[in-house]
Motif scaffolding. Structure first.
Motif, PDB file in Angstrom:
ATOM      1  N   HIS A 314       0.853  -1.188   0.000  1.00 53.34           N
ATOM      2  CA  HIS A 314       0.000   0.000   0.000  1.00 53.34           C
ATOM      3  C   HIS A 314       0.884   1.231   0.000  1.00 53.34           C
ATOM      4  O   HIS A 314       1.796   1.345   0.821  1.00 53.34           O
ATOM      5  N   GLN A 315       0.632   2.142  -0.930  1.00 52.24           N
ATOM      6  CA  GLN A 315       1.384   3.396  -0.974  1.00 52.24           C
ATOM      7  C   GLN A 315       0.613   4.471  -0.226  1.00 52.24           C
ATOM      8  O   GLN A 315      -0.580   4.692  -0.461  1.00 52.24           O
ATOM      9  N   LEU A 316       1.308   5.168   0.662  1.00 52.37           N
ATOM     10  CA  LEU A 316       0.709   6.223   1.461  1.00 52.37           C
ATOM     11  C   LEU A 316       1.368   7.556   1.106  1.00 52.37           C
ATOM     12  O   LEU A 316       2.548   7.767   1.406  1.00 52.37           O
ATOM     13  N   ILE A 317       0.624   8.422   0.444  1.00 54.11           N
ATOM     14  CA  ILE A 317       1.139   9.741   0.066  1.00 54.11           C
ATOM     15  C   ILE A 317       1.051  10.678   1.263  1.00 54.11           C
ATOM     16  O   ILE A 317      -0.002  10.790   1.906  1.00 54.11           O
ATOM     17  N   VAL A 318       2.171  11.367   1.558  1.00 51.33           N
ATOM     18  CA  VAL A 318       2.200  12.328   2.664  1.00 51.33           C
ATOM     19  C   VAL A 318       2.464  13.704   2.051  1.00 51.33           C
ATOM     20  O   VAL A 318       3.610  14.074   1.792  1.00 51.33           O
ATOM     21  N   PRO A 319       1.413  14.476   1.788  1.00 50.71           N
ATOM     22  CA  PRO A 319       1.557  15.711   1.011  1.00 50.71           C
ATOM     23  C   PRO A 319       2.255  16.855   1.750  1.00 50.71           C
ATOM     24  O   PRO A 319       2.763  17.775   1.109  1.00 50.71           O
ATOM     25  N   ASP A 320       2.303  16.795   3.083  1.00 56.68           N
ATOM     26  CA  ASP A 320       2.830  17.922   3.852  1.00 56.68           C
ATOM     27  C   ASP A 320       4.111  17.568   4.606  1.00 56.68           C
ATOM     28  O   ASP A 320       4.408  18.163   5.644  1.00 56.68           O
ATOM     29  N   ALA A 321       4.865  16.607   4.107  1.00 58.61           N
ATOM     30  CA  ALA A 321       6.115  16.218   4.762  1.00 58.61           C
ATOM     31  C   ALA A 321       7.252  16.229   3.768  1.00 58.61           C
ATOM     32  O   ALA A 321       7.084  15.903   2.596  1.00 58.61           O
ATOM     33  N   GLY A 322       8.431  16.606   4.267  1.00 57.25           N
ATOM     34  CA  GLY A 322       9.650  16.487   3.482  1.00 57.25           C
ATOM     35  C   GLY A 322      10.223  15.092   3.642  1.00 57.25           C
ATOM     36  O   GLY A 322       9.554  14.165   4.119  1.00 57.25           O
ATOM     37  N   HIS A 323      11.485  14.947   3.271  1.00 55.69           N
ATOM     38  CA  HIS A 323      12.105  13.624   3.222  1.00 55.69           C
ATOM     39  C   HIS A 323      12.076  12.915   4.579  1.00 55.69           C
ATOM     40  O   HIS A 323      11.894  11.702   4.641  1.00 55.69           O
ATOM     41  N   TYR A 324      12.236  13.658   5.666  1.00 54.92           N
ATOM     42  CA  TYR A 324      12.219  13.056   7.004  1.00 54.92           C
ATOM     43  C   TYR A 324      10.783  13.036   7.525  1.00 54.92           C
ATOM     44  O   TYR A 324      10.403  13.817   8.391  1.00 54.92           O
TER      45      TYR A 324
END
Length: 360
Positions: A314-324
């Motif tokens: 499952h892919q979870l997109i995190v739109p408001d986070a940078g690499h960490y």
């Protein structure tokens, strides 16, 4: 009118003054180096006194690896950090929360933070061997959930291939993809290969004894607790050696990870950071904002491919986070890891039920 000839002894006096100035500059440089070396020695002493290892130092055959395990329960979550000097401390915002759900261990690879260095370049296969030996030394057996950030993703990938009987689930936290450099090069002209920094890293490693690295290291990491940032800063001049070794082995690590093509039916969550690159990041990579946007779309596609490595991915997109992501959005990392832990527990309960049903 003709120029007057130099007075007798004039050139000799000039040479003497030039020599004195040069000797003075050499003496000043030596004094600065001695002062810097003393500053660095005191810094390392203070780091050991103020920030001792929070976990255990485990001997794996002449070298010690630091592993910090908290909580109880199965499966055991192993936190695999990204490339850099933070090591186990990079997980400061999620470690305790995850430990409330199951036993969770963060550790430092060779030469990072509290772990002893090793000679030569580092690569995924060697990392897997070290981790396997460390877990055996502390008596951790049974199911593992590997959570790998950045280059920790390829490391987890190779560990799964080598010791798959232990690995029951995975979480990729904005993990590196073996083909990322080549894929980026197809659409942008800038060099985003991390090995381009090797020259700088080698110089920094060579100068670490002078105190320069310690002097230039900031103690505050955005969104990371102040004490955690101070720990990283206190050990950066030591950890840079381990980080350089991993960067030197980067291409080999990616080759090893590329050969691993499937996670089978293990529960898998791939977390993809989609916050736009900051102006500072774009400048550091010599990218335009359009390049940055294209990179993000390629990154999303690469992670989609990684998700397909498991039939339960499952892919979870995190739109408001940078690499960490574990620093910017620790809540989402905690939820993703807990989700995989629960899936592994359900799998184990199902298997136990089938075994009990087979008994007469």
């Amino acid at each position: 009118m003709t120029a007057s000839p130099p007075r007798p002894g004039g050139w000799a006096r000039t040479r003497r003054w030039t020599l004195r100035i040069m000797l003075g500059l050499v003496a000043l440089l030596l004094c600065l180096l001695i002062a810097g070396a003393l500053y660095e020695a005191w810094g390392r002493y203070s780091a050991a006194r103020l920030y001792p290892p929070p976990g255990k130092l485990v001997d794996i055959g002449g070298r010690r690896i630091h592993i910090d395990c908290r909580g109880t329960g199965s499966p055991t979550v192993i936190l695999e950090s990204g490339l850099g000097s933070g090591g186990s401390v990079d997980w400061a915002r999620v470690h305790d929360a995850l430990a409330r759900h199951t036993r969770t261990c963060a550790y430092d690879r060779a030469g990072i933070m509290w772990s002893d260095p090793k000679p030569g370049p580092q690569n995924a296969a060697a990392v897997a061997e070290d981790l396997h030996a460390t877990l055996a030394a502390v008596g951790i057996r049974g199911s593992l959930v590997l959570a790998g950030h950045s280059i920790g993703g390829p490391y987890a990938r190779v560990y799964t291939a080598r010791y798959g009987d232990q690995v029951a689930g995975l979480v990729m936290v904005d993990a590196s993809h073996p083909d990322q450099v080549a894929r980026f090069a197809q659409v942008i002209k800038a060099n985003v290969d991390p090995t381009r920094m090797l020259g700088v890293m080698r110089i920094a490693t060579g100068l670490s004894w002078t105190g320069v690295v310690r002097l230039l290291t900031g103690k505050d990491v955005p969104n990371l607790p102040r004490e955690a940032g101070a720990k990283i800063a206190a050990y950066t001049s030591v950890s840079i050696r381990g980080a350089r070794a991993e960067l030197e082995g980067f291409n080999r690590t990616m080759d090893q990870a590329r050969s691993v093509r499937s996670f089978g039916d293990r529960p898998l969550v791939v977390m993809t950071a989609m916050a736009p690159l900051t102006p500072a990041q774009l400048k550091g990579l010599d990218l335009t904002s359009q390049d940055g946007a294209r990179m993000k779309q390629i990154w999303k596609a690469l992670h989609n491919e990684m998700t397909a490595m498991s039939s339960r991915g499952h892919q979870l997109i995190v739109p408001d986070a940078g690499h960490y992501i574990q620093i910017d959005r620790p809540d989402m990392v905690i939820a993703a890891v807990d989700q995989v832990v629960d899936a592994v527990r359900a799998d184990e309960a199902h298997r136990q039920g089938l075994q009990q049903g087979e008994k007469p």
